[in-house]
Scaffold this motif. Structure first.
Motif, PDB file in Angstrom:
ATOM      1  N   CYS A  87      -1.698  47.196  29.147  1.00  0.00           N
ATOM      2  CA  CYS A  87      -1.793  47.891  28.447  1.00  0.00           C
ATOM      3  C   CYS A  87      -3.182  47.467  27.737  1.00  0.00           C
ATOM      4  CB  CYS A  87      -1.804  48.978  28.272  1.00  0.00           C
ATOM      5  SG  CYS A  87      -1.124  50.394  29.479  1.00  0.00           S
ATOM      6  N   GLU A 142      -6.072  52.772  20.921  1.00  0.00           N
ATOM      7  CA  GLU A 142      -4.729  53.635  21.460  1.00  0.00           C
ATOM      8  C   GLU A 142      -6.271  55.114  22.582  1.00  0.00           C
ATOM      9  OE1 GLU A 142      -2.201  54.390  21.720  1.00  0.00           O
ATOM     10  OE2 GLU A 142      -1.306  52.623  20.799  1.00  0.00           O
ATOM     11  N   ARG A 176      -1.442  53.178  32.912  1.00  0.00           N
ATOM     12  CA  ARG A 176      -0.171  52.647  32.268  1.00  0.00           C
ATOM     13  C   ARG A 176       0.325  52.604  33.904  1.00  0.00           C
ATOM     14  NH1 ARG A 176       5.010  54.838  33.243  1.00  0.00           N
ATOM     15  NH2 ARG A 176       4.273  56.032  34.963  1.00  0.00           N
ATOM     16  N   ARG A 207      -6.377  54.018  25.825  1.00  0.00           N
ATOM     17  CA  ARG A 207      -5.344  54.260  26.455  1.00  0.00           C
ATOM     18  C   ARG A 207      -5.795  55.809  26.816  1.00  0.00           C
ATOM     19  NH1 ARG A 207       0.873  51.906  25.303  1.00  0.00           N
ATOM     20  NH2 ARG A 207       0.756  52.976  23.188  1.00  0.00           N
ATOM     21  N   GLU A 265       2.880  47.825  27.239  1.00  0.00           N
ATOM     22  CA  GLU A 265       2.135  48.155  26.799  1.00  0.00           C
ATOM     23  C   GLU A 265       1.376  47.204  25.936  1.00  0.00           C
ATOM     24  OE1 GLU A 265       1.667  48.384  20.996  1.00  0.00           O
ATOM     25  OE2 GLU A 265       3.018  50.383  22.593  1.00  0.00           O
TER      26      GLU A 265
END
Length: 620
Positions: A276, A214, A225, A217, A273
């Motif tokens: 990512c 996280e 994204r 990201r 996701e």
């Protein structure tokens, strides 16, 4: 335009175009002045976006540098010459990898190289390509230069991986193929990566890893994204019968801001996701490889390559269309080596967009590679100064040059270089502007010297060759030494219609002269007792003695860094890439015949690295 008013309009256009770095003429490699069609210049001006009559300080070009534009150079290179090994990551083979070299294989290669005395491992670009179209495998035609190719992930080393998820027969087949089967690797790897990802999401003990992901990201932000969204869309579009690039998608998907794309992103949030997560895993493994390189004692570590542009239908141009020059392609003007010129099929960053954002996009692009690299090679370094552009769908004959804000480009490069402690190497082959190499020296950007092309009498100890350079025998666009000595590249060019019979014969005669000149240089340097007559036949094979002597000659170059090609060290003779071909030759697919487990014990490897180490002994 015969009227006074028409002439005034033309003069006005010329003033504005020239003021924005679009000259009306250029000098080609032969010194001939070529005119640029007005239509081409007009297209360039439109591509720059909103422009005024005021010049933007791009033309006449300036090459004024000061102390703030010197790139990073470690102190040990001020007193010591070093060497390293260059390779294609995909070409590595091992007992554990999946038919394509990966980041775990890279760690093994680092250990082998460091044990031999090397200070770096050099790689062709590992930028993100197209997962939906794996056969678009040229590392120099990336979808996005800020992200990585997930196919290089070592799946079997990931926490949660289970061997039972893998079709062992398919895996065995992929390992045994002569060429990399990109489609087969993708079919095998991607589903297993999805299972590992899902297992990491479900596992209660994955909290720490989840926090790290996280944070990654969050730091990567909107561009990550959008890249992940592009990958998800690209795979979905191919499943629906469209192309993997956004220019082949239905109109409602061609803009990242469309309502259709926003609905897709909401409906496929898990898939976005996942992509990512792939970037996070790839970055983590590449960081581990960089740490491995340093921990084994290599003082430069990993040396990366930055492609000159990106695919026009890829993630980058879809995510940030405002940053690229629409309707134009990067290439090279006609010359004696390519009489029709070259269209590299890439889009370039817009200099006006870069300046409007105070060079931030360029700094971020550099950082994407420099964060992992002790050295970064800028492919076609003249792009810091100018790029040859041609209208999409046209031939290079109607192309022309567009100036870039050289001082701003180099200042940004220098700042990022010092921030990351990264050496900068500039690939300065081709049509090099007068004074450009002098400015590279002032900016402490290492030049790129290819022994095959250098005047033989200047190879060793010549004051004409700057010590601020990297020297190598050849590039990925030429055969390894064994094949070059035989003239394999010339025969391939004739076979594929890239040159005529008379041109091939002339090239073979020139190659004979080059071989003879190298032999004489080797003899005069006392590096071999081989006779010139031993290579009198055009198809003659190079002896091991001469092979080692050529590498010793390379090691005696004034250049502070020397790169040995792994393909040479293991006795390969096949060309990695034949420019001007596509399906006619297995470009970017050749695997090394010698697996990683056997390289260090190879007699040829040992002889060459011993010879090079003798010429470039490590002093610290």
């Amino acid at each position: 335009m015969s009227s006074k008013k028409g002439t005034d309009r033309l003069d006005d256009f010329d003033e504005v175009a020239t003021g924005h770095g679009i000259p009306a003429t250029y000098q080609d490699l032969q010194g001939t002045v070529q005119n640029v069609p007005t239509a081409t210049r007009a297209l360039m001006l439109r591509a720059l976006g909103k422009v005024s009559r005021e010049a933007v300080n791009l033309s006449p070009p300036r090459m004024e540098l000061d102390e703030t534009t010197k790139c990073y150079l470690p102190t040990f290179l001020e007193k010591e010459k070093v060497w390293g090994i260059s390779l294609q990551l995909y070409e590595l083979t091992s007992a554990r990898s999946w038919g394509l070299g990966d980041f775990e294989d890279l760690k093994t290669a680092c250990e082998i190289a460091a044990a031999a005395g090397a200070d770096f491992i050099g790689l062709s670009p590992v930028h993100a390509l197209f997962l939906s179209q794996p056969n678009r495998c040229s590392p120099y035609s990336p979808s996005n230069r800020k992200f990585l190719n997930p196919l290089y992930i070592a799946v079997d080393t990931l926490p949660g991986y289970e061997e039972a998820w893998v079709d062992q027969d398919a895996l065995a087949t992929l390992r045994e193929t002569e060429f990399v089967d990109y489609e087969g690797v993708t079919r095998l790897k991607l589903p297993v990566l999805r299972k590992v990802w899902q297992a990491s999401v479900d596992a209660a003990e994955a909290t720490a890893g989840r926090e790290t992901f996280e944070r990654f990201r969050s730091d990567a932000g909107e561009e990550l994204r959008l890249h992940a969204l592009f990958e998800a869309l690209s795979l979905a579009m191919v499943e629906r019968g469209h192309g993997g690039g956004w220019t082949d998608w239905p109109a409602e998907f061609q803009s990242k801001d469309s309502d259709t794309v926003k609905r897709f992103a909401d409906d496929h949030a898990d898939e976005v996701e996942f992509h990512c997560w792939l970037q996070w895993v790839a970055a983590e493994q590449l960081q581990e490889a960089e740490h491995c390189a340093r921990s084994t004692g290599m003082r430069i570590g990993l040396y990366f390559d930055l492609a000159v542009g990106e695919a026009p239908d890829g993630s980058s141009s879809w995510s940030t269309p405002e940053l690229v020059l629409q309707g134009l392609r990067v290439g090279a003007p006609p010359d004696v080596f390519s009489t029709s010129g070259q269209d590299w099929g890439l889009v370039a960053l817009s200099p006006t967009a870069l300046k409007a954002e105070a060079m931030r996009p360029y700094a971020e692009l550099l950082d994407a590679s420099m964060r992992f690299a002790g050295a970064l090679r800028i492919d076609h370094a003249m792009g810091l100064w100018q790029l040859f552009l041609l209208p999409e769908g046209e031939t290079p004959a109607v192309g022309g040059y567009l100036r870039y804000p050289f001082q701003d480009m180099v200042a940004t490069l220098a700042a990022e270089s010092h921030r990351r402690g990264t050496i900068v190497i500039g690939e300065d082959l081709g049509n090099v502007p007068d004074g450009f190499r002098d400015m590279m020296v002032k900016a402490q950007i290492l030049g790129y010297r290819v022994l095959y092309f250098e005047p033989v009498e200047e190879v060793v100890g010549s004051p004409a060759v700057s010590h601020l350079s990297l020297a190598c025998l050849s590039t990925h666009d030429l055969p390894p030494l064994i094949g070059w000595w035989r003239g394999d590249d010339i025969r391939l060019a004739r076979q594929f219609g890239l040159t005529g019979e008379s041109g091939a014969e002339a090239s073979l005669r020139e190659r004979q002269e080059r071989r003879t000149a190298f032999i004489r240089a080797i003899q005069e340097a006392g590096l071999s007792s081989a006779a010139v007559g031993s290579i009198s036949e055009p198809a003659g094979a190079i002896s091991e003695e001469l092979f080692v002597a050529m590498h010793r000659l390379l090691a005696r170059s004034p250049s502070i860094t020397v790169a040995l090609r792994l393909a040479d060290l293991v006795g390969e003779d096949r060309q990695t890439n034949v420019p001007g071909t596509s399906d006619a030759y297995p470009n970017w697919r050749l695997k090394l015949r010698l697996p990683l487990e056997e390289i260090a014990g190879s007699s040829l490897f040992q002889c060459v690295v011993a010879a090079v180490t003798a010429e470039r002994p490590r002093q610290s």
